[in-house]
Design an enzyme around this catalytic site. Sequence first.
Site, PDB file in Angstrom:
ATOM      1  N   LYS A 128     -10.604 -13.099  -8.478  1.00  0.00           N
ATOM      2  CA  LYS A 128      -9.967 -12.904  -7.169  1.00  0.00           C
ATOM      3  C   LYS A 128      -9.964 -14.251  -6.469  1.00  0.00           C
ATOM      4  CE  LYS A 128      -8.086  -9.631  -4.709  1.00  0.00           C
ATOM      5  NZ  LYS A 128      -7.326  -8.455  -5.172  1.00  0.00           N
ATOM      6  N   ASP A 168      -1.989  -9.973  -3.066  1.00  0.00           N
ATOM      7  CA  ASP A 168      -2.910  -9.015  -2.443  1.00  0.00           C
ATOM      8  C   ASP A 168      -2.546  -9.054  -0.962  1.00  0.00           C
ATOM      9  OD1 ASP A 168      -5.479  -7.303  -2.993  1.00  0.00           O
ATOM     10  OD2 ASP A 168      -6.026  -8.463  -1.242  1.00  0.00           O
TER      11      ASP A 168
HETATM   12  P1  NDP Z   1      -0.282  -6.163   2.506  1.00  0.00           P
HETATM   13  O1  NDP Z   1      -0.637  -7.472   3.099  1.00  0.00           O
HETATM   14  O2  NDP Z   1       1.088  -5.966   1.952  1.00  0.00           O
HETATM   15  O3  NDP Z   1      -0.543  -4.994   3.574  1.00  0.00           O
HETATM   16  C1  NDP Z   1      -1.791  -4.801   4.136  1.00  0.00           C
HETATM   17  C2  NDP Z   1      -1.692  -3.721   5.192  1.00  0.00           C
HETATM   18  O4  NDP Z   1      -2.986  -3.359   5.617  1.00  0.00           O
HETATM   19  C3  NDP Z   1      -0.949  -4.181   6.433  1.00  0.00           C
HETATM   20  O5  NDP Z   1      -0.312  -3.095   7.036  1.00  0.00           O
HETATM   21  C4  NDP Z   1      -2.086  -4.714   7.294  1.00  0.00           C
HETATM   22  O6  NDP Z   1      -1.818  -4.728   8.685  1.00  0.00           O
HETATM   23  C5  NDP Z   1      -3.169  -3.715   7.006  1.00  0.00           C
HETATM   24  N1  NDP Z   1      -4.480  -4.332   7.173  1.00  0.00           N
HETATM   25  C6  NDP Z   1      -4.955  -5.445   6.563  1.00  0.00           C
HETATM   26  N2  NDP Z   1      -6.194  -5.733   7.001  1.00  0.00           N
HETATM   27  C7  NDP Z   1      -6.497  -4.781   7.916  1.00  0.00           C
HETATM   28  C8  NDP Z   1      -7.627  -4.535   8.700  1.00  0.00           C
HETATM   29  N3  NDP Z   1      -8.705  -5.328   8.653  1.00  0.00           N
HETATM   30  N4  NDP Z   1      -7.608  -3.447   9.522  1.00  0.00           N
HETATM   31  C9  NDP Z   1      -6.519  -2.632   9.584  1.00  0.00           C
HETATM   32  N5  NDP Z   1      -5.408  -2.835   8.846  1.00  0.00           N
HETATM   33  C10 NDP Z   1      -5.401  -3.882   8.021  1.00  0.00           C
HETATM   34  O7  NDP Z   1      -1.386  -5.880   1.374  1.00  0.00           O
HETATM   35  P2  NDP Z   1      -1.338  -4.835   0.169  1.00  0.00           P
HETATM   36  O8  NDP Z   1      -0.585  -3.624   0.568  1.00  0.00           O
HETATM   37  O9  NDP Z   1      -0.966  -5.576  -1.037  1.00  0.00           O
HETATM   38  O10 NDP Z   1      -2.899  -4.486   0.028  1.00  0.00           O
HETATM   39  C11 NDP Z   1      -3.480  -3.371   0.709  1.00  0.00           C
HETATM   40  C12 NDP Z   1      -4.738  -2.935  -0.031  1.00  0.00           C
HETATM   41  O11 NDP Z   1      -4.368  -2.582  -1.393  1.00  0.00           O
HETATM   42  C13 NDP Z   1      -5.814  -4.017  -0.160  1.00  0.00           C
HETATM   43  O12 NDP Z   1      -7.081  -3.416  -0.140  1.00  0.00           O
HETATM   44  C14 NDP Z   1      -5.552  -4.588  -1.558  1.00  0.00           C
HETATM   45  O13 NDP Z   1      -6.702  -5.215  -2.098  1.00  0.00           O
HETATM   46  C15 NDP Z   1      -5.201  -3.309  -2.295  1.00  0.00           C
HETATM   47  N6  NDP Z   1      -4.496  -3.515  -3.548  1.00  0.00           N
HETATM   48  C16 NDP Z   1      -3.268  -4.140  -3.570  1.00  0.00           C
HETATM   49  C17 NDP Z   1      -2.635  -4.354  -4.777  1.00  0.00           C
HETATM   50  C18 NDP Z   1      -1.290  -4.966  -4.852  1.00  0.00           C
HETATM   51  O14 NDP Z   1      -0.706  -4.960  -5.945  1.00  0.00           O
HETATM   52  N7  NDP Z   1      -0.722  -5.468  -3.774  1.00  0.00           N
HETATM   53  C19 NDP Z   1      -3.260  -3.960  -6.053  1.00  0.00           C
HETATM   54  C20 NDP Z   1      -4.495  -3.218  -5.903  1.00  0.00           C
HETATM   55  C21 NDP Z   1      -5.083  -3.043  -4.685  1.00  0.00           C
HETATM   56  P3  NDP Z   1      -1.519  -6.136   9.449  1.00  0.00           P
HETATM   57  O15 NDP Z   1      -0.162  -6.540   9.009  1.00  0.00           O
HETATM   58  O16 NDP Z   1      -1.640  -5.818  10.889  1.00  0.00           O
HETATM   59  O17 NDP Z   1      -2.584  -7.095   8.986  1.00  0.00           O
END
Ligand code: NDP
Length: 448
Positions: A128, A168
């Site tokens: 990571k 991510d």
């Molecule tokens: P994105 O950046 O596309 O989206 C993240 C989302 O979560 C946004 O809506 C963001 O809101 C919100 N968010 C982030 N941090 C916080 C926080 N501290 N409190 C509340 N809301 C929060 O990321 P992904 O969708 O790619 O990732 C989301 C999750 O999925 C993570 O845990 C990631 O590790 C996991 N994941 C993703 C994969 C992938 O292929 N993308 C694969 C496997 C797991 P805001 O814009 O306001 O920050």
Amino acid sequence: MKLIPLIQETLEFVRKRNPNEPEFLQAVTEVYESIQPAIQRDETYQDIRILESLAEPDRQVIFRVPWVDDKGNFQVNRGYRIQFNNALGPYKGGLRFHRSVNPSILKFLGFEQIFKNSLTTLPMGGAKGGSDFDPHGKSDKEVLHFCQSFMTELWRYIGSDTDVPAGDIGVGGREIGYLFGYYKRLTNEFTGVLTGKGLNWGGSLIRSEATGYGCVFFAQEMLATRSETIQGKVCTVSGSGNAAQYTVEKLNQLGAKAVTMSDSDGFIFDKDGISEEKLAWVMALKNVRRGRIKEYAEKFGANYFAGQRPWGIECDCAFPCATQNEISGEDAKTLIDNGCYLVSEAANMPSEPAAVDQFLTKKILFGPGKAANAGGVATSGLEMTQNSMRLPWTRDEVEKRLHHIMVTIHKNAFQTAAEYGHPGNLVVGANIAGFVKVADAMLDQGLV
Ligand code: NDP
């Protein structure tokens, strides 16, 4: 479960070695506590060095990322790559750009990634990386300059047979494009060094969709064990980024109703459901205009709850798709009291230990992230395969393979849980199935 001395000693060792790293210790504790049945059954794994080695990254790179903002001011961020374990294949795992990024968070994510990648059945090690750079409010030019500076250092440590990063939180198609372009320029090589690439320059169809789709496929498999389907289920979803968007898309395709989405400022509740058309609007809002989810409420007349998470809304199924520790013990109780009986984690470690305890005690269907969200990295693995073959597969072909992988992961976790005396407990099942494969490979290779 009362812990045997070997596990207690190992956890004590890891705690002493990694003080002030709560997320990392949370992840190691959860895995090591739940694999106890495998350690007790097979004395091969009773060599304390296996557990100690597994909790120690192979390599941790920390570097300075200087860049200049649009006003001409000099900025400095910190970049990281944690190469955790390559017993099963080249290091593989995402890059996260978020102000909260620190060694504890990246080590927890890298550690989880080892077992997740093991479960996918594909040859990938765990890693990571990322930066405390906050992309919110930055112009495209600032993101470009940051990504180029980040890659100026990272390129030395990665490669298509060494370490293949992906996206991510905060790292989507735009960032992967900027990073790939600069890697190519620095090395004069066009290789599959990153996944999540654009479709006309080496990317795989379905990679963007994979985490969300996979998480819903996993939910379908959990429901099938109770002879149920996802059709007609009311679902709460958190987040509004990549994982959340495609979770909602697949829920819609399968006839379920997603009623919430969120960002770090609050959540929207749309009792009529976030239809395909409304989701298309959210995608444009988040991926192009880079606005806030609050605007959804204004546009479609839904409710908006500032500063809150969606777990108080009544639902059958919950899909946490935002970030770690977003479901507290209290939230879990509320969900269960309101009738929720399935939680499928698209995010990594979104449920606090107290929440996981409740899901397991109440025996609701619970898909832990390292199994339920493995579709993302699995499809990254499929992107690597296509890059090696220099042949792209069709959308249908990749989605079929993704579906097959998610069915296999569920079956493996489900059967392993039963085999070790914890039927239905997919935390135990996924952790043991992931662990055994990695531990065996490490032993075969002389514990290096
Ligand atoms: P994105 O950046 O596309 O989206 C993240 C989302 O979560 C946004 O809506 C963001 O809101 C919100 N968010 C982030 N941090 C916080 C926080 N501290 N409190 C509340 N809301 C929060 O990321 P992904 O969708 O790619 O990732 C989301 C999750 O999925 C993570 O845990 C990631 O590790 C996991 N994941 C993703 C994969 C992938 O292929 N993308 C694969 C496997 C797991 P805001 O814009 O306001 O920050």
